[in-house]
Write an enzyme that holds these catalytic residues in place. Sequence first.
Site, PDB file in Angstrom:
ATOM      1  N   GLU A  69       0.825  -1.213   0.000  1.00 26.54           N
ATOM      2  CA  GLU A  69       0.000   0.000   0.000  1.00 26.54           C
ATOM      3  C   GLU A  69       0.855   1.258   0.000  1.00 26.54           C
ATOM      4  O   GLU A  69       0.888   1.992   0.989  1.00 26.54           O
ATOM      5  CB  GLU A  69      -0.886   0.008   1.248  1.00 26.54           C
TER       6      GLU A  69
ATOM      7  N   CYS B 208      -2.638  32.183  13.332  1.00 25.67           N
ATOM      8  CA  CYS B 208      -2.495  32.813  14.632  1.00 25.67           C
ATOM      9  C   CYS B 208      -1.921  31.834  15.647  1.00 25.67           C
ATOM     10  O   CYS B 208      -2.590  31.477  16.608  1.00 25.67           O
ATOM     11  CB  CYS B 208      -3.863  33.305  15.068  1.00 25.67           C
ATOM     12  N   GLU B 209      -0.701  31.367  15.386  1.00 26.95           N
ATOM     13  CA  GLU B 209       0.002  30.407  16.253  1.00 26.95           C
ATOM     14  C   GLU B 209       1.474  30.709  16.089  1.00 26.95           C
ATOM     15  O   GLU B 209       1.950  30.736  14.947  1.00 26.95           O
ATOM     16  CB  GLU B 209      -0.155  28.967  15.739  1.00 26.95           C
TER      17      GLU B 209
HETATM   18  C1  LIG Z   1      -0.274   5.346   5.987  1.00 26.30           C
HETATM   19  C2  LIG Z   1      -0.535   3.985   5.554  1.00 26.30           C
HETATM   20  C3  LIG Z   1      -0.069   3.557   4.302  1.00 26.30           C
HETATM   21  C4  LIG Z   1       0.756   4.427   3.396  1.00 26.30           C
HETATM   22  O1  LIG Z   1       1.994   4.696   3.958  1.00 26.30           O
HETATM   23  P1  LIG Z   1       3.094   5.515   3.141  1.00 26.30           P
HETATM   24  O2  LIG Z   1       4.169   5.728   4.124  1.00 26.30           O
HETATM   25  O3  LIG Z   1       2.466   6.773   2.703  1.00 26.30           O
HETATM   26  O4  LIG Z   1       3.518   4.661   1.990  1.00 26.30           O
HETATM   27  C5  LIG Z   1      -0.411   2.290   3.903  1.00 26.30           C
HETATM   28  N1  LIG Z   1      -1.145   1.465   4.690  1.00 26.30           N
HETATM   29  C6  LIG Z   1      -1.597   1.846   5.898  1.00 26.30           C
HETATM   30  C7  LIG Z   1      -2.412   0.912   6.694  1.00 26.30           C
HETATM   31  C8  LIG Z   1      -1.296   3.107   6.372  1.00 26.30           C
HETATM   32  O5  LIG Z   1      -1.747   3.471   7.590  1.00 26.30           O
END
Ligand SMILES: *Cc1c(COP(=O)(O)O)cnc(C)c1O
Length: 431
Positions: A290, A360-361
């Site tokens: 992913e 505003c921080e």
């Molecule tokens: C954030 C996340 C990703 C993507 O991560 P990257 O570092 O952007 O590649 C994939 N799977 C899950 C479950 C995540 O929480």
Amino acid sequence: MLCDNIRRETDGKLSFAGQSVCALADRYGTPLYLMDEDRIRQNCRMYLSAFREHFGDGALPLYAGKAAAFRQMYRIMAEEGMGVDAVSPGEIATALSAGFPAERIYYHGDGKTDADIAFALDRGVGCFIVDNGNELVALNEAAAERGVKQKILLRITPGIDPHTYKAINTGAVDVKFGVPVETGQAMEFVRAALGMKQLSLAGLHCHVGSMVFDEDVFLRTAELMAGFMAEVRDELGVVFEELNLGGGYGVRYVDADPAADIPARIGEVAARLRTLFGENDLPLPRFLMEPGRSIVADAGMTVYTVCSVKRIPGYKSYVITDGGMTDNPRYCLYGAAYTVLHASRHGGLRAIFDLAGRCCESGDIIQPAISLPAGTTRGDRIAVCTTGAYNYAMASNYNRFPRPPVVMLRGGESYLAVRRETVEDVLALDL
Ligand SMILES: *Cc1c(COP(=O)(O)O)cnc(C)c1O
């Protein structure tokens, strides 16, 4: 330069994806998110071809939409043949409204409500990634009400600390995501899932963290998951069809960051998995990952206009822009590093500034201690590089600032993918 889509032309002006950054700022206004569509597609193809080469045809990279989710992004993902991972009904709805096929959506989340579950089931998302036992029961019941059998993966916590920032470390035993192997709970989770009549358990998921450069992390993760899958076979007699190792490959934000050779890393993971599954006499499962950041980060750049320059003798100097933590909260959240470039000038005397926003921080800093031309002044354009991931996605209306547009750059042309928000948009919900 940090990435080959960023260039300093001979007249000192900055270009991105072959187009003048100042001209784009003149045309679309600032603050402005630019995204190099050609680079996004190139990054997708890098994953797709590495997956095909090392794992065969069934393997699928799922774009982690949370990195940057808007319709045009999902159209690109559909065209490139990617899957996507979604974490909310909003992301699912965005993907579907772009014509992204529901069966290639994997639905994540550690806190899915009954309404979320119903939404995703009714739209036929391909796979739920079930985070915990409560969700398992709720999903099974909702699927039974509809008379459907839902494909699921279980999110397992392998107990690996990838030595990255605490806030984005998700693989250790005591994080809020998934069910840990170490405590024996993961085996019980699998057992429970196998008992659910309306759920079809296809395999396991894990995600150990983000900004991972250490070559060892994914290999150790692969070992742990393969070992656990062998234990499941021995104890419960089940052989899984899918293994999803999550996202996390790092990208270069500053010159000092290493460059990850992602296809080579994927090749190593494939070789290790082949060996491990072979040793355990198990078939190699369909392989998923992913990637989020590594698909879109280096395709992004944010452009600002300088509103003021403030010099506090004996202390520090600020360049204050028309953006800030509303369009890029990552330095405020976890001290993220960025490369900052003046868009129209390069040579001459330089000075050190904190690049600040207009919220505003006092903590509204985009990046501290950056080097810019000493004569930087109101009206100049400033570019922050590598903002394609977790910038537009994390943008807010704090102080009621409307969010910037997203302009896509493709083959020397530009077009709006997300229009600029207006004050009327911000007001639209107020009764
Ligand atoms: C954030 C996340 C990703 C993507 O991560 P990257 O570092 O952007 O590649 C994939 N799977 C899950 C479950 C995540 O929480």
